[in-house]
Scaffold this motif. Structure first.
Motif, PDB file in Angstrom:
ATOM      1  N   SER A   1       0.829  -1.213   0.000  1.00  0.00           N
ATOM      2  CA  SER A   1       0.000   0.000   0.000  1.00  0.00           C
ATOM      3  C   SER A   1       0.861   1.260   0.000  1.00  0.00           C
ATOM      4  O   SER A   1       0.501   2.261  -0.624  1.00  0.00           O
ATOM      5  CB  SER A   1      -0.962   0.009   1.191  1.00  0.00           C
ATOM      6  OG  SER A   1      -0.268   0.032   2.414  1.00  0.00           O
TER       7      SER A   1
ATOM      8  N   GLU B   1       1.928   1.771  -3.588  1.00  0.00           N
ATOM      9  CA  GLU B   1       0.797   2.219  -4.409  1.00  0.00           C
ATOM     10  C   GLU B   1       0.522   3.699  -4.186  1.00  0.00           C
ATOM     11  O   GLU B   1       0.137   4.415  -5.115  1.00  0.00           O
ATOM     12  CB  GLU B   1      -0.459   1.400  -4.065  1.00  0.00           C
ATOM     13  CG  GLU B   1      -0.383  -0.064  -4.447  1.00  0.00           C
ATOM     14  CD  GLU B   1      -0.367  -0.282  -5.945  1.00  0.00           C
ATOM     15  OE1 GLU B   1      -1.124   0.404  -6.649  1.00  0.00           O
ATOM     16  OE2 GLU B   1       0.405  -1.143  -6.407  1.00  0.00           O
ATOM     17  N   GLN B   2       0.711   4.149  -2.960  1.00  0.00           N
ATOM     18  CA  GLN B   2       0.412   5.543  -2.629  1.00  0.00           C
ATOM     19  C   GLN B   2       1.644   6.443  -2.740  1.00  0.00           C
ATOM     20  O   GLN B   2       1.593   7.606  -2.374  1.00  0.00           O
ATOM     21  CB  GLN B   2      -0.196   5.606  -1.225  1.00  0.00           C
ATOM     22  CG  GLN B   2      -1.514   4.835  -1.140  1.00  0.00           C
ATOM     23  CD  GLN B   2      -2.361   5.193   0.055  1.00  0.00           C
ATOM     24  OE1 GLN B   2      -1.870   5.322   1.170  1.00  0.00           O
ATOM     25  NE2 GLN B   2      -3.658   5.353  -0.176  1.00  0.00           N
TER      26      GLN B   2
ATOM     27  N   PRO C   1      -4.697   8.283  -4.128  1.00  0.00           N
ATOM     28  CA  PRO C   1      -3.647   7.522  -3.451  1.00  0.00           C
ATOM     29  C   PRO C   1      -2.440   8.344  -3.030  1.00  0.00           C
ATOM     30  O   PRO C   1      -1.833   8.085  -1.986  1.00  0.00           O
ATOM     31  CB  PRO C   1      -3.257   6.468  -4.491  1.00  0.00           C
ATOM     32  CG  PRO C   1      -3.704   7.016  -5.810  1.00  0.00           C
ATOM     33  CD  PRO C   1      -4.926   7.801  -5.506  1.00  0.00           C
TER      34      PRO C   1
ATOM     35  N   ARG D   1      -7.344   1.754   1.444  1.00  0.00           N
ATOM     36  CA  ARG D   1      -6.471   2.726   0.792  1.00  0.00           C
ATOM     37  C   ARG D   1      -6.561   2.583  -0.709  1.00  0.00           C
ATOM     38  O   ARG D   1      -6.581   1.465  -1.234  1.00  0.00           O
ATOM     39  CB  ARG D   1      -5.022   2.541   1.247  1.00  0.00           C
ATOM     40  CG  ARG D   1      -4.823   2.833   2.718  1.00  0.00           C
ATOM     41  CD  ARG D   1      -3.377   2.652   3.151  1.00  0.00           C
ATOM     42  NE  ARG D   1      -3.228   2.970   4.572  1.00  0.00           N
ATOM     43  CZ  ARG D   1      -3.014   4.181   5.053  1.00  0.00           C
ATOM     44  NH1 ARG D   1      -2.895   5.209   4.219  1.00  0.00           N
ATOM     45  NH2 ARG D   1      -2.904   4.394   6.341  1.00  0.00           N
TER      46      ARG D   1
ATOM     47  N   THR E   1      -5.300   2.295  -4.348  1.00  0.00           N
ATOM     48  CA  THR E   1      -4.071   1.918  -5.033  1.00  0.00           C
ATOM     49  C   THR E   1      -3.782   2.977  -6.092  1.00  0.00           C
ATOM     50  O   THR E   1      -4.521   3.953  -6.236  1.00  0.00           O
ATOM     51  CB  THR E   1      -4.202   0.530  -5.669  1.00  0.00           C
ATOM     52  OG1 THR E   1      -5.226   0.559  -6.664  1.00  0.00           O
ATOM     53  CG2 THR E   1      -4.546  -0.520  -4.614  1.00  0.00           C
ATOM     54  N   SER E   2      -2.725   2.783  -6.868  1.00  0.00           N
ATOM     55  CA  SER E   2      -2.293   3.832  -7.794  1.00  0.00           C
ATOM     56  C   SER E   2      -3.361   4.200  -8.805  1.00  0.00           C
ATOM     57  O   SER E   2      -3.372   5.309  -9.327  1.00  0.00           O
ATOM     58  CB  SER E   2      -1.013   3.404  -8.523  1.00  0.00           C
ATOM     59  OG  SER E   2      -1.260   2.274  -9.332  1.00  0.00           O
TER      60      SER E   2
END
Length: 595
Positions: free
Chosen positions: A152, A155-156, A184, A271, A273-274
């Motif tokens: 995560s 991704e962020q 993200p 959360r 993701t991209s």
């Protein structure tokens, strides 16, 4: 404006300008490269530089070049300089440069005045959005580029977005507050909304042994979500999209009739993701991907039913002898299946695609999420111009192994080819299975600093060549009947090569070479050697490998064209209409080697 905010604005302007001009130069081939010191240059411009003619303005745009790439992802330094026909010059911001480009009728003649105006607005908003994210994440930059990341976190960590796109951070109609909560790059989490729905107002499907409603219940249990009343089924909703759906007369009617009940929020943090519309929670067995009624880069992000069918098909393909043979050959590569989906139906029984939610396998629960990173985060530009994350990993490997950066680069890049490039090329060449493996769809797990395992996600970008159809039809006679993704050889090779090689592999090569880790020539030589080795094997379909090895030109997606015209890429009837040719750097590398 404080010194810190001025710095953040400058970083966002430089990163955005790189995305913008790389896309423009690749698609229009209008750049004139200036490499000789005796040339007369505008003030603030040094050699090497690039200029772009603006015939309608009788002027030129100029940029300093810190790195020129054979693969097409150059590095530019600010300022942007506007030079008039009388040789006077002035520094301008990207917003003004975008307006000048948009007003140039020779660029993308299919664009309307309205779409050009929208385009210039999106460029300005994208720069602002990037600056907003950089300001919020400024304290995290060192970690995001140098330290091990969980799934995560990686991704962020994608602060820049698409590296060859004029509006990498446009997201209509998100507000700044929406972005800080749901996008993200701000690093935040949120809770799901849970709805109770009367079964006759649900549509969906499952490709697994359990029903789509049971998938939703598995997620609800791990989310601590509220239980639906008797006679109703609990389904998850993205909080932003649910707010939008509550303005839809079809949804309002169902709420008023008691066919949908808002149950409340879950307990777990999710959360983005991209991709923004796909979300992750480390305790859930599935990630969720939602329709979102907003435009990101080239598309309005509303999921389509045929795309959902593709996810179910990938699961079935994986279970066939063909799929099992591929999995056995590459046990350290995994395709994340999307085994079920759900959406609402209105009072007349019609699907409400804006309410779609898809369930995606989550291979990153708990500790499995550690030291994992998507390719786009590895290759993105560092805000201050320092080496990208992938380059820093290679430098770390060199220090740990007490070897040179060049030797470390060869070893790291070879591991990358093993982890993702070769498996995907063989999926196409031996099995006729196509995955649109661009940088945001490829995830790497690491053993220390070295790539050790690869993952592909996003089955809406999957398809089958005629070879795949031939191999799979005996086991799946209805293959692609509702997913519309059996593709002829020419289109299949062009699309597949763009995503896997032009976007992903060339993007990595450019980023590493710009950081001074290795030369493009050396990395292209490594890639070409691998392609030749694969092509010399007993392949069922050599066409794609030979296209890469022998074509002087290959095809690339026109992200700039899409943005200026205002096209919705996901619903265009002819995907190749937004593609263009570019020089194949693998051929250039072969010619240099021969010389």
């Amino acid at each position: 404006m404080t010194e810190e905010s001025s710095l953040v604005k400058a970083f966002a302007e430089r990163m955005s300008a790189n995305c913008f001009f790389n896309a423009l130069l690749r698609e229009t081939d209008t750049g004139i490269w200036h490499m000789q010191t005796e040339e007369q240059l505008p003030e603030e411009i040094n050699i090497p530089a690039v200029s772009i003619a603006l015939p309608a303005s009788n002027a030129e745009l100029w940029l300093n070049v810190s790195y020129r790439s054979e693969c097409g992802r150059h590095q530019f330094d600010l300022p942007i300089v506007f030079r008039s026909s009388d040789d006077s010059s002035r520094v301008i911001e990207l917003a003004e440069a975008a307006q000048l480009v948009a007003e140039e009728p020779s660029f993308f003649p299919g664009a309307t005045a309205e779409s050009r105006e929208q385009f210039t607005r999106r460029v300005s908003v994208s720069v602002k959005n990037m600056a907003q994210a950089l300001a919020v994440r400024s304290a995290d930059i060192e970690k995001l580029f140098t330290l091990p990341l969980t799934f995560s976190e990686a991704e962020q960590a994608l602060l820049c977005g698409h590296s060859i796109h004029p509006t990498p951070k446009s997201r209509d109609p998100f507000t700044d507050e929406d972005a800080e909560r749901y996008a993200p790059e701000f690093g935040n989490s949120f809770t799901l909304v849970w709805l109770g729905v009367a079964p006759q107002y649900l549509r969906g499907a499952s490709g697994a042994e359990i029903s789509e409603a049971q998938f939703a219940d598995l997620v609800r249990e791990t989310d601590g979500g509220p239980v639906a009343p008797e006679g109703f089924i609990a389904i998850p909703a993205h909080p932003w999209q649910w707010r939008k759906l509550c303005e839809d007369p079809r949804i309002v009617e169902l709420l008023e009739d008691g066919k949908i009940v808002e149950l409340g929020e879950g307990c777990e943090p999710w959360r983005a993701t991209s991709s923004l519309r796909a979300i992750y929670n480390g305790r859930s067995p599935y990630m969720l991907k939602f329709s979102l009624s907003l435009r990101l880069t080239n598309s309005v992000r509303t999921l389509q039913p045929k795309e959902m069918v593709r996810g179910l098909e990938v699961l079935k393909v994986r279970d066939t002898p063909v799929g099992q043979e591929f999995a056995n050959r590459y046990p350290r590569f995994q395709v994340l299946a999307e085994p079920a989906y759900l959406m609402l139906a209105d009072n007349s029984g019609e699907q409400i695609i804006e309410s779609l939610v898809m369930f995606r396998e989550n291979p990153f629960p708990g500790e499995s999420a550690e030291n994992t990173c998507l390719l786009a985060t590895l290759t993105q530009d560092h805000p201050d111009g320092s080496p990208c994350r992938a380059a820093q990993l290679i430098q770390r490997l060199a220090e740990e192994e007490n070897i040179s950066d060049e030797a470390s680069s060869r070893r790291w890049f070879n591991a990358f080819l093993d982890a993702v490039i070769e498996p995907l090329l063989i999926a196409q060449a031996d099995f006729g299975i196509l995955f649109g493996a661009h940088q945001q769809n490829l995830i790497l797990s690491f053993d220390g600093a070295l790539p050790s395992k690869g993952y592909f996600r996003d089955c809406q970008g999957s398809g089958y060549s005629r070879l795949g159809e031939q191999l799979l039809k005996p086991y799946l006679p209805n293959l692609a009947q509702n997913s519309e993704n059996v593709i002829d050889e020419k289109m299949a090779n062009r699309l597949f090569v763009y995503y896997l090689v032009v976007n992903s592999c060339f993007g990595l090569i450019s980023a590493l070479s710009a950081a001074g880790i290795s030369s493009e020539k050396e990395l292209l030589r490594q890639l070409r050697e691998r392609l030749q080795l694969l092509n010399e094997g007993q392949r069922r379909d050599h066409s794609c490998l030979e296209y890469l090895l022998n074509s002087s030109e290959i095809w690339a997606k026109g992200n700039f064209q899409c943005a200026v015209i205002g096209m919705n890429e996901t619903t265009t009837e002819d995907p190749l209409s937004i593609y263009h040719t570019m020089v194949n750097p693998l051929m250039t590398a072969a010619e240099l080697e021969a010389a």
